[in-house]
Design an enzyme around this catalytic site. Structure first.
Site, PDB file in Angstrom:
ATOM      1  N   ASP A 110      37.775  26.502  36.087  1.00  0.00           N
ATOM      2  CA  ASP A 110      38.412  27.758  35.692  1.00  0.00           C
ATOM      3  C   ASP A 110      39.511  28.125  36.686  1.00  0.00           C
ATOM      4  O   ASP A 110      39.600  29.264  37.126  1.00  0.00           O
ATOM      5  CB  ASP A 110      37.347  28.865  35.626  1.00  0.00           C
ATOM      6  CG  ASP A 110      37.801  30.042  34.762  1.00  0.00           C
ATOM      7  OD1 ASP A 110      38.750  29.866  33.969  1.00  0.00           O
ATOM      8  OD2 ASP A 110      37.204  31.119  34.878  1.00  0.00           O
ATOM      9  N   LYS A 135      30.903  40.373  44.457  1.00  0.00           N
ATOM     10  CA  LYS A 135      30.956  40.174  43.012  1.00  0.00           C
ATOM     11  C   LYS A 135      29.590  40.497  42.442  1.00  0.00           C
ATOM     12  O   LYS A 135      28.582  39.943  42.895  1.00  0.00           O
ATOM     13  CB  LYS A 135      31.317  38.715  42.731  1.00  0.00           C
ATOM     14  CG  LYS A 135      31.502  38.382  41.286  1.00  0.00           C
ATOM     15  CD  LYS A 135      32.169  37.028  41.169  1.00  0.00           C
ATOM     16  CE  LYS A 135      32.466  36.691  39.744  1.00  0.00           C
ATOM     17  NZ  LYS A 135      33.576  35.763  39.634  1.00  0.00           N
ATOM     18  N   GLN A 182      37.992  43.133  37.765  1.00  0.00           N
ATOM     19  CA  GLN A 182      36.884  42.937  36.842  1.00  0.00           C
ATOM     20  C   GLN A 182      37.045  41.612  36.124  1.00  0.00           C
ATOM     21  O   GLN A 182      38.136  41.267  35.671  1.00  0.00           O
ATOM     22  CB  GLN A 182      36.885  44.077  35.816  1.00  0.00           C
ATOM     23  CG  GLN A 182      35.919  43.842  34.673  1.00  0.00           C
ATOM     24  CD  GLN A 182      35.155  45.074  34.281  1.00  0.00           C
ATOM     25  OE1 GLN A 182      35.647  46.191  34.453  1.00  0.00           O
ATOM     26  NE2 GLN A 182      33.958  44.892  33.756  1.00  0.00           N
ATOM     27  N   GLY A 183      35.953  40.865  36.043  1.00  0.00           N
ATOM     28  CA  GLY A 183      35.998  39.604  35.313  1.00  0.00           C
ATOM     29  C   GLY A 183      35.056  39.682  34.124  1.00  0.00           C
ATOM     30  O   GLY A 183      34.531  40.745  33.812  1.00  0.00           O
ATOM     31  N   PHE A 187      32.064  38.518  33.817  1.00  0.00           N
ATOM     32  CA  PHE A 187      30.645  38.708  34.101  1.00  0.00           C
ATOM     33  C   PHE A 187      30.324  39.933  34.936  1.00  0.00           C
ATOM     34  O   PHE A 187      29.182  40.229  35.212  1.00  0.00           O
ATOM     35  CB  PHE A 187      30.080  37.463  34.788  1.00  0.00           C
ATOM     36  CG  PHE A 187      30.013  36.308  33.855  1.00  0.00           C
ATOM     37  CD1 PHE A 187      28.931  36.140  33.014  1.00  0.00           C
ATOM     38  CD2 PHE A 187      31.056  35.412  33.779  1.00  0.00           C
ATOM     39  CE1 PHE A 187      28.885  35.090  32.128  1.00  0.00           C
ATOM     40  CE2 PHE A 187      31.019  34.359  32.901  1.00  0.00           C
ATOM     41  CZ  PHE A 187      29.930  34.190  32.069  1.00  0.00           C
ATOM     42  N   LYS A 216      31.963  43.089  37.985  1.00  0.00           N
ATOM     43  CA  LYS A 216      33.056  43.641  38.782  1.00  0.00           C
ATOM     44  C   LYS A 216      33.047  43.096  40.203  1.00  0.00           C
ATOM     45  O   LYS A 216      32.000  42.697  40.709  1.00  0.00           O
ATOM     46  CB  LYS A 216      32.917  45.158  38.844  1.00  0.00           C
ATOM     47  CG  LYS A 216      33.156  45.791  37.484  1.00  0.00           C
ATOM     48  CD  LYS A 216      32.935  47.270  37.516  1.00  0.00           C
ATOM     49  CE  LYS A 216      33.292  47.849  36.147  1.00  0.00           C
ATOM     50  NZ  LYS A 216      32.831  49.197  35.946  1.00  0.00           N
TER      51      LYS A 216
END
Ligand code: ATP
Ligand code: MG
Length: 464
Positions: free
Chosen positions: A134, A41, A20-21, A23, A25
């Protein structure tokens, strides 16, 4: 009792949650058609809407759809429904690289291999105007052959919004890999910020811990800003020097990738006993660039062309069929082949077509290098990143007043070629083209329609 599989858009069977990030899953998925494993994503549309960066996301995603690099997670397709956007990506079976580091620091040769792959990936995207912004452990994955794969390239607009939201300060976004100028929220150069993060990655791979770390966030920021680097004694001196240049707090004096590539540690050959081919499934040149961009498909008909005559080659029915979209064999190859050529038919005589192409060359300030039987070579005047852009236009006579023309890149950068083809050559040819035979192929390229829904929705929102 077996539960019914969850199918996404009738295309992908959804499996377990991979992670999970900020923004959304990421799920494991499998294509219902090809059975291929993928990672999906899922991002909430409103989260992107709020960022107001749909255009940038669209641009970068278009670029990512065109890129192929063995060390970059490939973006297969983008789908959307009312509330969500789905990015269907290559699945990295080996998981996160840093799970390996968690078990202890890596040997120099192993770290060297990953670092080279990372720099190759980052350099490739930079050359296409896409910055990561990132680079961090969650985005550095491994495939089943143990090769590094960078993920989330092309989603940098999201990263930007995360920063604007201040989300960088939450546990979701550790600033440990972020360059000082980014933390200071000054305008910054994405290239230089990525180089900093690559420096942190190299340090962590070899040390097993972060170079600038503190449990107190403010203290960590201070350490990053000062960038007082202390390399452990097991670091080879050359690595310390390289890291000193990469972790330079001043982005203006920070080492560029071109110089990193020249650095003796970067260039060093791995020990023979550890030497394995870097990539098993992809063709990569020694410099790490992907070959399809450099190789030219040699057309047998073109090879026949010699002499100074400009008269078009005549072709037979088989040639026409094999060049028509329905029978286009290049579809069976990858995108990088498909996007290289465009074909049209014209109901005008060859001399009209030739003089039109000559006009276009003039307008584009390209010179006509070679005129052979039915072949015109348009050559740029300046050197691009991958050499001088050269475009071949080959004219095949079906009848004296019906010709087939094939336009393709024979040298230079694919993206540069595509831009010229789309923005200059195609519009300029408009009055001599009867039908573009490759229209279908061009439309299937970047995500022109993708995110359309997103845009429509945004428009509706701004109108209401
Ligand atoms: P952010 O929201 O800041 O991008 P993130 O990179 O951690 O954070 P995601 O990109 O959503 O978030 O990824 C979540 C997790 O899913 C990652 O930590 C990674 O382990 C896993 N993952 C992402 N992409 C893939 C992939 N292509 N193959 C396998 N696992 C993946
Ligand atoms: Mg990620």
């Amino acid at each position: 009792m077996e539960s019914k599989p969850n199918i996404l858009m009738q295309r992908y069977e959804l499996g377990r949650l991979l992670g999970q990030g900020t923004f959304g899953k990421v799920y494991y998925g499998r294509s219902a058609i090809t059975n291929q494993s993928v990672a999906i994503k899922m991002i909430d549309k409103d989260k992107i809407m709020r960022t107001g960066q749909v255009e940038q996301i669209r641009r970068e995603i278009s670029v990512m759809r065109l890129t192929r690099h063995p060390n970059i997670i490939q973006l297969f397709e983008v789908m959307a429904n009312k509330s969500k956007i789905y990015f269907v990506m290559e699945y990295a079976k080996g998981g996160e690289l840093f799970n390996k580091v968690a078990k202890g620091k890596l040997k120099e040769d192993v770290a060297h291999k990953y670092f080279k792959q990372l720099i190759n990936a980052v350099d490739y995207c930079h050359s296409r105007g896409v910055f990561h912004r990132d680079i961090k452990p969650e985005n550095i994955l491994l495939d089943e052959n143990g090769n590094l794969k960078v993920s989330d390239f092309g989603l940098s607009a999201l990263v930007e919004s995360k920063r604007q939201d201040g989300l960088l300060h939450t546990p979701c976004g550790t600033p440990a890999y972020v360059a000082p100028e980014v933390i200071k929220r000054k305008g910054y150069d994405g290239t230089k910020a990525d180089i900093w993060s690559c420096g942190i990655v190299l340090f962590v791979l070899l040390a097993g811990y972060l170079p600038f770390h503190d449990p107190n966030l403010i203290e960590m920021y201070r350490k990053i800003s000062k960038a007082e680097l202390k390399c452990p004694n097991w670091f080879p001196p050359d690595v310390c020097k390289l890291l000193g240049m990469m972790l330079d707090p001043n982005p203006d004096t920070r080492i560029p990738i071109s110089i990193i590539r020249e650095h003796c540690w970067f260039k060093k050959e791995p020990n023979v006993k550890n030497k394995r081919p870097v990539v098993e499934n992809n063709t990569v040149s020694s410099s790490g660039t992907v070959l399809p961009d450099q190789t030219d498909c040699c057309d047998g008909l073109a090879a026949e062309a010699n002499g100074e005559s400009v008269a078009p080659l005549s072709i037979n029915a088989f040639d026409i069929i094999s060049r028509s979209p329905g029978f286009d064999l290049s579809r069976f190859f990858d995108d990088s082949f498909r996007i290289k050529e465009a074909r049209f038919s014209s109901r005008l005589p060859a001399n009209v077509i030739i003089s039109k192409l000559e006009d276009i060359a003039k307008q584009l300030r390209m010179k006509i290098k070679k005129k052979a039987a039915g072949l015109l070579k348009l050559e740029g005047l300046e050197e691009g990143r991958k050499g001088v852009l050269t475009i071949d236009a080959e004219i095949f006579e079906v009848t004296p007043c019906f010709h087939l023309v094939e336009v393709k890149k024979s040298n230079g950068d694919t993206l540069e070629y595509q831009k010229i083809l789309k923005e200059d050559i195609r519009p300029a040819l408009q009055d001599i083209v009867w039908v573009w035979q490759s229209d279908q192929q061009l439309q299937s390229q970047p995500s022109e329609q993708e995110l359309q829904q997103t845009d429509d929705q945004q428009q509706q929102q701004s109108q209401s």
